[in-house]
Each structure stands twice: as C-alpha cells, then as structure tokens.
Design a protein around this motif. Structure first.
Motif, PDB file in Angstrom:
ATOM      1  N   PRO A 181       0.875  -1.342   0.093  1.00 57.73           N
ATOM      2  CA  PRO A 181      -0.068  -0.184  -0.094  1.00 57.73           C
ATOM      3  C   PRO A 181       0.816   1.311  -0.109  1.00 57.73           C
ATOM      4  CG  PRO A 181      -0.924  -1.641   1.700  1.00 57.73           C
ATOM      5  CD  PRO A 181       0.236  -2.105   0.938  1.00 57.73           C
ATOM      6  N   LYS A 184       2.189   1.747  -3.521  1.00 57.27           N
ATOM      7  CA  LYS A 184       1.364   1.788  -4.424  1.00 57.27           C
ATOM      8  C   LYS A 184       0.773   3.479  -4.403  1.00 57.27           C
ATOM      9  CE  LYS A 184      -1.835   1.387  -7.733  1.00 57.27           C
ATOM     10  NZ  LYS A 184      -1.424   0.923  -8.964  1.00 57.27           N
ATOM     11  N   ILE A 233      -3.837  -1.876  -2.444  1.00 59.99           N
ATOM     12  CA  ILE A 233      -4.863  -0.637  -2.180  1.00 59.99           C
ATOM     13  C   ILE A 233      -4.170   0.203  -1.023  1.00 59.99           C
ATOM     14  CG2 ILE A 233      -7.097   0.011  -1.270  1.00 59.99           C
ATOM     15  CD1 ILE A 233      -8.312  -2.553  -3.011  1.00 59.99           C
ATOM     16  N   PRO A 234      -4.015   1.432  -1.398  1.00 61.85           N
ATOM     17  CA  PRO A 234      -3.469   2.402  -0.507  1.00 61.85           C
ATOM     18  C   PRO A 234      -4.375   3.098   0.588  1.00 61.85           C
ATOM     19  CG  PRO A 234      -3.845   3.622  -2.651  1.00 61.85           C
ATOM     20  CD  PRO A 234      -4.523   2.330  -2.640  1.00 61.85           C
ATOM     21  N   TYR A 235      -3.818   3.441   1.356  1.00 66.59           N
ATOM     22  CA  TYR A 235      -4.443   4.400   2.374  1.00 66.59           C
ATOM     23  C   TYR A 235      -4.834   5.773   2.040  1.00 66.59           C
ATOM     24  CZ  TYR A 235      -2.889   0.690   5.725  1.00 66.59           C
ATOM     25  OH  TYR A 235      -2.662  -0.466   6.318  1.00 66.59           O
ATOM     26  N   ARG A 251      -9.925   1.958   4.123  1.00 71.59           N
ATOM     27  CA  ARG A 251      -9.146   0.966   3.115  1.00 71.59           C
ATOM     28  C   ARG A 251      -9.926  -0.325   3.160  1.00 71.59           C
ATOM     29  NH1 ARG A 251      -5.311  -2.949   3.303  1.00 71.59           N
ATOM     30  NH2 ARG A 251      -3.933  -2.955   1.414  1.00 71.59           N
TER      31      ARG A 251
END
Length: 274
Positions: A181, A184, A233-235, A251
C-alpha cells in the motif's frame, strides 16, 4: 518517557518501544545499523553531499534522531540544513542524551556546540500539519514512521502528494517500509520506485524519486505487478486529519469492494509461469 521505553539493540545502540502500539521505533538488530543501511546508504547521502555546496534534508519522524545524526556524521564538503518533524517533544528532548558514536553531534543537537555549515530545525507537531506549511525543496527525505499496519497516518496517498510537492526534481525519498500500500501510494503520487536489497536479494527498503535516473535498483516486473493487486490498495486521508481507525476502515471497505486480483492469486499465477 511517557510514550516510549528504552531497550538496547543488538549493535549496542539504544532503541525505543511504544507499548501503546506494541511497536518498536528501531530494528532489534541495531538502531544505528538500521539507520545506515536503510536511510543513509540508499539515499547515496555521502556522495550527494560531496557533489553539492548545500543540501537540505527533511527527516519525518525524527524520534531520538538516528537518521539526522547520521546525516550530520556523513555529510562532506557542504552546508547542510535538516528540518526534523516529530510529534513527541519528549523524544526530541531525550535525543542528545541517547548514546551516539560522535558525541559532538549530540552536543550540537543540544545546542551546546556548533558544527561547521550545519543547522537543524525542529517542528514538534503532527507531520501532516507541518508538511503543508513547508515551502523549501528537499534533496533527501527520510520517512521513518511507525509501520502502516500499526499507524497508517503518514503513509496515505495525500501525504505522499505533499512529499512530492516539497522534494526536488533531483531529490530522493527513502523509507524502511516496503509494504505494497505504501509503494502504491508513492506510485499514484508520481514517484518512480526502487529498492535497497540485502545480501540475499530481498528488498528491505524503498527508494523513490521523481527522476528514475536517481533510482539505482528499480522495482522489477514482479514487484510492479503486486502494485496492481488488492494488497496494494493504499491508505487515504483526504484532509490529512483522519484518525488511524478511520483510515483502516476506509481502506478495508475499498478492499472489500475491489475487483482487483488478490495478492495470493497473483503470486500463485506468477510462480506457475515457466
């Protein structure tokens, strides 16, 4: 210190443990060793200072100062200014008393002694607030926050966009973290991505820059592929003031609703290739 307990790491240097997060500030293998291997060497720090008259460093999450102290120990033939961000004033106050191999640097941090061409500025506040007020451009940025699965507040896409705003086109961002994450979020924010590797070829730090010319070891195709999985999938932190709990929930919801391939499926698929 109210929020930290001192312990001695394997290289003899002092580390800190945060009981509230059940998280260490430094590697148990060695706080000093970690700073050199994961921040100073990957940033090409000594070489950069030899080739410049002036270098400006942003140290995000100063802690008790290993990264800043090592920057002051390794800079050559130039002037240096460090802007150190730390939310816990107790850690900054303790920093000059934490053993370091060059005592004169502790004296400098304490304001008892000058170092030729060196200056350090402390910002005691949430780094998310401080970074929005900074107008300097930085040659080197150290990001040494708590692990994102413990405290994601300094690992969001929005925070990396602020880092992108203040880094020089020739600058480099280094962090010990290689979580998907995080990488990304850097990628989305416009950074080219690289890594530092141990003797076994395993990635143990991330190096990012706006110009790929400053990335010695880019991420390979397999690692880049991982950034297109659910695991990466990022924060998110739209206004840079969300709580950790809010960021985890945001998230988690995005992961649940995502149609992206899972990391496990990706790994099995790639390992099945000839």
């Amino acid at each position: 210190m109210k929020n930290a307990q001192i312990f001695i790491t394997k290289d003899g240097s002092q580390g800190l443990y945060n009981p509230e997060l059940d998280e260490i500030y430094h590697s148990r293998e060695g706080a000093q060793k970690e700073s050199i291997e994961k921040f100073i060497i990957p940033s090409d720090f000594e070489k950069r200072t030899k080739e410049s008259d002036f270098i400006r460093v942003l140290d995000i999450c100063y802690g008790i100062g290993y990264n800043s102290k090592n920057a002051l120990a390794f800079y050559k033939n130039c002037n240096i200014t460090i802007d150190a961000l730390e939310i816990d004033k107790e850690l900054v106050d303790y920093s000059p008393r934490a053993d370091f191999f060059m005592p004169e640097i502790n004296d400098f941090i304490a304001g008892k002694k000058e170092l030729t061409g060196a200056k350090i500025n402390f910002y005691i506040d949430d780094a998310r607030k401080v970074i929005k007020t900074l107008n300097h451009k930085y040659d080197v940025i150290f990001l040494d926050a708590f692990a994102p699965n413990k405290l994601p507040t300094l690992w969001s896409v929005e925070f990396f966009k602020q880092i992108r705003r203040v880094i020089k086109e020739t600058g480099v961002l280094v962090t010990y973290c290689s979580a998907q994450p995080v990488r990304k979020a850097m990628d989305i924010s416009g950074f080219k991505l690289g890594k530092a590797e141990n003797e076994k070829g395993h990635s143990f730090a991330t190096v990012a820059a706006l110009d790929e010319a400053f990335i010695k070891t880019p991420l390979d195709d397999y690692e880049l592929g991982l950034l297109n999985t659910k695991a990466a999938i990022p924060y998110r932190d739209k206004d840079l003031n969300a709580s950790a709990g809010e960021m985890f929930k945001t998230r988690e919801k995005e992961v649940q609703n995502s149609a992206l391939e899972g990391a496990s499926a990706y790994i099995r698929r790639m390992k099945g290739k000839p």
